[in-house]
Design a protein around this motif. Sequence first.
Motif, short mmCIF file in Angstrom:
data_model
loop_
_atom_site.label_atom_id
_atom_site.label_comp_id
_atom_site.label_asym_id
_atom_site.label_seq_id
_atom_site.Cartn_x
_atom_site.Cartn_y
_atom_site.Cartn_z
N GLY A 121 -30.13 26.50 15.32
CA GLY A 121 -31.20 27.23 15.99
C GLY A 121 -30.91 28.71 16.05
O GLY A 121 -29.90 29.20 15.54
N TYR A 122 -31.81 29.42 16.67
CA TYR A 122 -31.65 30.85 16.86
C TYR A 122 -30.80 31.13 18.09
O TYR A 122 -30.74 30.32 19.01
N THR A 123 -30.16 32.27 18.12
CA THR A 123 -29.39 32.68 19.31
C THR A 123 -30.38 33.17 20.37
O THR A 123 -31.55 33.41 20.08
N GLU A 124 -29.88 33.37 21.58
CA GLU A 124 -30.73 33.89 22.65
C GLU A 124 -31.30 35.26 22.27
O GLU A 124 -32.47 35.54 22.53
N ASN A 125 -30.48 36.12 21.67
CA ASN A 125 -30.96 37.45 21.26
C ASN A 125 -32.01 37.35 20.16
O ASN A 125 -32.97 38.11 20.14
N ASP A 126 -31.81 36.39 19.22
CA ASP A 126 -32.81 36.16 18.17
C ASP A 126 -34.15 35.79 18.80
O ASP A 126 -35.20 36.31 18.41
N ILE A 127 -34.11 34.89 19.77
CA ILE A 127 -35.34 34.42 20.41
C ILE A 127 -36.03 35.55 21.15
O ILE A 127 -37.26 35.69 21.09
N LYS A 128 -35.26 36.41 21.82
CA LYS A 128 -35.87 37.57 22.49
C LYS A 128 -36.60 38.45 21.48
O LYS A 128 -37.72 38.90 21.72
N LEU A 129 -35.96 38.70 20.34
CA LEU A 129 -36.58 39.54 19.30
C LEU A 129 -37.81 38.85 18.71
O LEU A 129 -38.86 39.48 18.54
N LEU A 130 -37.71 37.56 18.43
CA LEU A 130 -38.86 36.82 17.89
C LEU A 130 -40.00 36.73 18.90
O LEU A 130 -41.17 36.78 18.51
N ASN A 131 -39.68 36.63 20.19
CA ASN A 131 -40.73 36.62 21.22
C ASN A 131 -41.44 37.97 21.27
O ASN A 131 -42.66 38.04 21.39
N GLU A 132 -40.66 39.05 21.18
CA GLU A 132 -41.27 40.38 21.17
C GLU A 132 -42.16 40.54 19.92
O GLU A 132 -43.24 41.12 19.98
N PHE A 133 -41.69 40.00 18.81
CA PHE A 133 -42.48 40.05 17.57
C PHE A 133 -43.80 39.29 17.74
O PHE A 133 -44.85 39.75 17.30
N GLN A 134 -43.74 38.13 18.40
CA GLN A 134 -44.96 37.37 18.66
C GLN A 134 -45.92 38.16 19.55
O GLN A 134 -47.13 38.16 19.32
N GLU A 135 -45.39 38.85 20.55
CA GLU A 135 -46.22 39.68 21.42
C GLU A 135 -46.94 40.75 20.60
O GLU A 135 -48.13 40.99 20.77
N GLN A 136 -46.19 41.41 19.70
CA GLN A 136 -46.78 42.44 18.85
C GLN A 136 -47.84 41.84 17.93
O GLN A 136 -48.89 42.45 17.69
N ALA A 137 -47.58 40.63 17.41
CA ALA A 137 -48.54 39.96 16.53
C ALA A 137 -49.82 39.61 17.28
O ALA A 137 -50.92 39.73 16.74
#
Length: 173
Positions: A121-137
Amino acid sequence: MAEGIVIDGIYIKEINKKATRKGIVIVCKYVENGVEKSVRDNQRLVERFEEILKELKFIGIRNLELPEFLIERIIITGIELKWKDEELKECKLLGLYKAPHSIPIETKFYSWIYQSTNEFGYTENDIKLLNEFQEQAILYAKGVREQISLIDIENKAFLSEHDVMKSEGTNND
């Protein structure tokens, strides 16, 4: 499992930046209040969106198990998300690999489980970045694009003119 990002009933299924004969196009597939929709637009993304794409390269290198010195050969263009019952299950990075002396090769990174407790899986930091990316999307799906503020341009012109007048020793206040 991670919940993923849902804002105003919208969640992202895929967002990808693609090169076409007519230029760069952003393709955004999303679900809004249970209805699948898509946007295909050539308007520029906001600056933070582009920054996140660059940061995702490190996840891509780790995902493909490539040595870090190849980081400059990876281009992340977007993500594809797998949802089940409005719960995010997997995330796949989309991108390109720039081979030497060749055109970039489209690369679909394998999906990783969207949780930080799994070995694949992704690390906690990866998930934070991917969540921010989803927000931008989601903002992109709602119509937010990089815009030039006419007020900022007018203010910069005024300030530049004012600084010039100060340096010349005149003040027209």
